[in-house]
Design an enzyme around this catalytic site. Structure first.
Site, mmCIF file in Angstrom:
data_model
loop_
_atom_site.group_PDB
_atom_site.id
_atom_site.type_symbol
_atom_site.label_atom_id
_atom_site.label_comp_id
_atom_site.label_asym_id
_atom_site.label_seq_id
_atom_site.Cartn_x
_atom_site.Cartn_y
_atom_site.Cartn_z
ATOM 1 N N ARG A 112 -49.272 -8.875 20.920
ATOM 2 C CA ARG A 112 -48.162 -8.652 20.933
ATOM 3 C C ARG A 112 -48.001 -7.064 21.601
ATOM 4 O O ARG A 112 -49.003 -6.312 21.583
ATOM 5 C CB ARG A 112 -47.632 -8.352 19.808
ATOM 6 C CG ARG A 112 -46.010 -8.306 19.692
ATOM 7 C CD ARG A 112 -45.334 -7.854 18.450
ATOM 8 N NE ARG A 112 -45.208 -6.532 18.306
ATOM 9 C CZ ARG A 112 -45.288 -5.932 17.021
ATOM 10 N NH1 ARG A 112 -44.970 -6.549 15.941
ATOM 11 N NH2 ARG A 112 -44.955 -4.415 16.964
ATOM 12 N N ASP A 150 -39.066 -4.563 14.807
ATOM 13 C CA ASP A 150 -40.372 -3.856 14.884
ATOM 14 C C ASP A 150 -39.928 -2.161 15.137
ATOM 15 O O ASP A 150 -39.008 -2.125 16.064
ATOM 16 C CB ASP A 150 -40.860 -4.502 16.307
ATOM 17 C CG ASP A 150 -41.565 -6.064 15.849
ATOM 18 O OD1 ASP A 150 -41.921 -6.126 14.921
ATOM 19 O OD2 ASP A 150 -41.707 -6.860 17.001
ATOM 20 N N HIS A 185 -36.995 -10.862 11.878
ATOM 21 C CA HIS A 185 -37.990 -11.852 11.845
ATOM 22 C C HIS A 185 -38.868 -11.409 10.609
ATOM 23 O O HIS A 185 -39.099 -10.239 10.064
ATOM 24 C CB HIS A 185 -38.634 -11.957 13.043
ATOM 25 C CG HIS A 185 -39.572 -10.582 13.542
ATOM 26 N ND1 HIS A 185 -39.103 -9.702 14.025
ATOM 27 C CD2 HIS A 185 -40.855 -10.618 13.431
ATOM 28 C CE1 HIS A 185 -40.049 -8.893 14.368
ATOM 29 N NE2 HIS A 185 -40.930 -9.211 13.793
ATOM 30 N N HIS A 225 -38.017 -7.877 8.941
ATOM 31 C CA HIS A 225 -37.880 -6.504 9.728
ATOM 32 C C HIS A 225 -37.448 -6.703 11.159
ATOM 33 O O HIS A 225 -37.461 -7.981 11.796
ATOM 34 C CB HIS A 225 -39.298 -5.838 9.616
ATOM 35 C CG HIS A 225 -40.353 -6.294 10.285
ATOM 36 N ND1 HIS A 225 -41.067 -7.704 9.840
ATOM 37 C CD2 HIS A 225 -41.068 -6.158 11.486
ATOM 38 C CE1 HIS A 225 -41.929 -7.947 10.665
ATOM 39 N NE2 HIS A 225 -41.872 -7.013 11.831
#
Length: 368
Positions: free
Chosen positions: A338, A168, A322, A166
């Site tokens: 994150r 983000d 990623h 995907h």
């Protein structure tokens, strides 16, 4: 726009809050407050990468070592602390990430507050509406899985790892620009050494370049529907509140132009892409399946990073895909945190060039 977090659970924390230590000692510490965030508003993004030095001298002249991990994606910088970057270094990092897809920094002292400050340099921070975060820090997404959570393990037991590829929050009107992830706790194998929990990145530039000319021409004229349905269903399944209603399905170009490099990148992935506009379901499914397999099979334009505790990855979601590798559920726990600055609404410029074309033209110009 800041969320309404008046009713959110808050705690007094130290400015050097060690989330890795907290995860190691207490396990899952995340909160899922039942509060309401207002809808996100569209905005015009001003990318700091456009302020960068093309030579990126502020990074290259001050790092102790810089090297590429693969020809198309992934660069490591040693000898610099993200917590201490100057404004120029932050801008140059944006350009390097735009060019190389993902940049890794080892042995970082970056704490959650510094990560938030760094992330805000690159755009408004996305406040996720359903994932867990540390108490009082909604800007942080906590990454945590361990060997004691059978629900997560079972959910991934019969799932292809490539299904998790995907970019983000691509379902937002203004999806993620960069993502900044620090891993500070790794699963340990029988010998006490870290094992498993790697992450793979693919270059969206090279994914486009690897398509045949007729296929490139075909996909450049398409748009795709992106949806947050996966996150919505996941929250409902676990009985967790949704703090902001998921946006209606958004439409983005299948091939987008990067605002800093001007290069074309493939921009569909199985995580959040739902369908292709204008095609029948049969046609859409066939095309998307081909593109997903094209990316997943892109061993020649990917990099697999083996994390060390204290490593940070800074990647550009506009030109990479990623996927976390869930191979450690019987081994131990993995933790990180994150922040996710949002960028521009994806666009396609028909006059933009592929990375391969731009680099070939640059080489030819230097020969003259």
């Amino acid at each position: 726009m800041a969320p309404n977090i008046d009713n959110e659970e808050t705690v007094v924390v130290d400015e050097v809050l060690d989330l890795g230590k907290l995860a190691k000692e207490k396990g899952s510490y995340m909160v899922y407050p039942d509060v309401k965030y207002p809808p996100l508003q569209p905005f015009e993004h001003k990318d700091p990468g456009k302020l960068a030095d093309p030579k990126k001298a502020s990074l290259f002249d001050n790092a102790s070592k810089i090297y590429d991990l693969s020809p198309h994606v992934g660069t490591v910088i040693e000898g610099l602390q993200l917590s201490q970057l100057s404004e120029q270094q932050k801008n140059d990092l944006a350009l390097l990430a735009a060019e190389r897809g993902v940049v890794f920094f080892k042995k970082q002292d970056l704490n959650p507050y510094q990560a938030i400050e760094l992330g805000r340099h690159y755009g408004p921070l996305h406040l996720h509406n359903s994932t867990g975060h540390p108490p009082g820090l909604p800007e942080i997404i906590s990454i945590y899985h361990d060997e004691t959570n059978p629900a997560v393990r079972n959910a991934n037991a019969f799932r292809s790892a490539s299904d998790g590829i995907h970019t983000d929050i691509s379902y937002e009107h203004n999806p993620a620009a960069l993502s900044i992830l620090k891993i500070d706790l790794l699963p340990l194998g029988p010998g006490g050494n870290p094992v498993g929990g790697d992450t793979i990145w693919w270059s969206g530039y090279a994914a486009y370049d690897r398509l045949s000319a007729p296929m490139q021409k075909f996909v450049e004229g398409l748009s795709a529907v992106h949806t947050g349905e996966y996150h919505k269903l996941l929250a409902q399944k676990h009985g967790r509140p949704i703090r902001r209603e998921f946006p209606p399905d958004t439409v983005h170009p299948v091939v987008r132009t990067h605002p800093v490099t001007g290069w074309k990148a493939l921009f569909v992935q199985p995580g959040f892409t739902k369908s292709i506009v204008g095609l029948s379901k049969h046609e859409s499914d066939a095309v998307l399946k081909f593109l997903y397999n094209h990316v997943a099979g892109g061993y020649d334009f990917s990099v697999r990073f083996k994390w060390e505790e204290g490593s940070v990855g800074v990647w550009d979601n506009r030109c990479t895909f990623h996927c976390a590798i869930f191979d450690y559920f019987d081994t131990g726990r993995r933790h990180g945190f994150r922040v996710t600055p949002q960028g521009e609404k994806p666009f396609y410029d028909p006059n933009s060039k592929s990375k391969k074309q731009a680099e070939e033209e640059a080489r030819n110009a230097n020969k003259q």
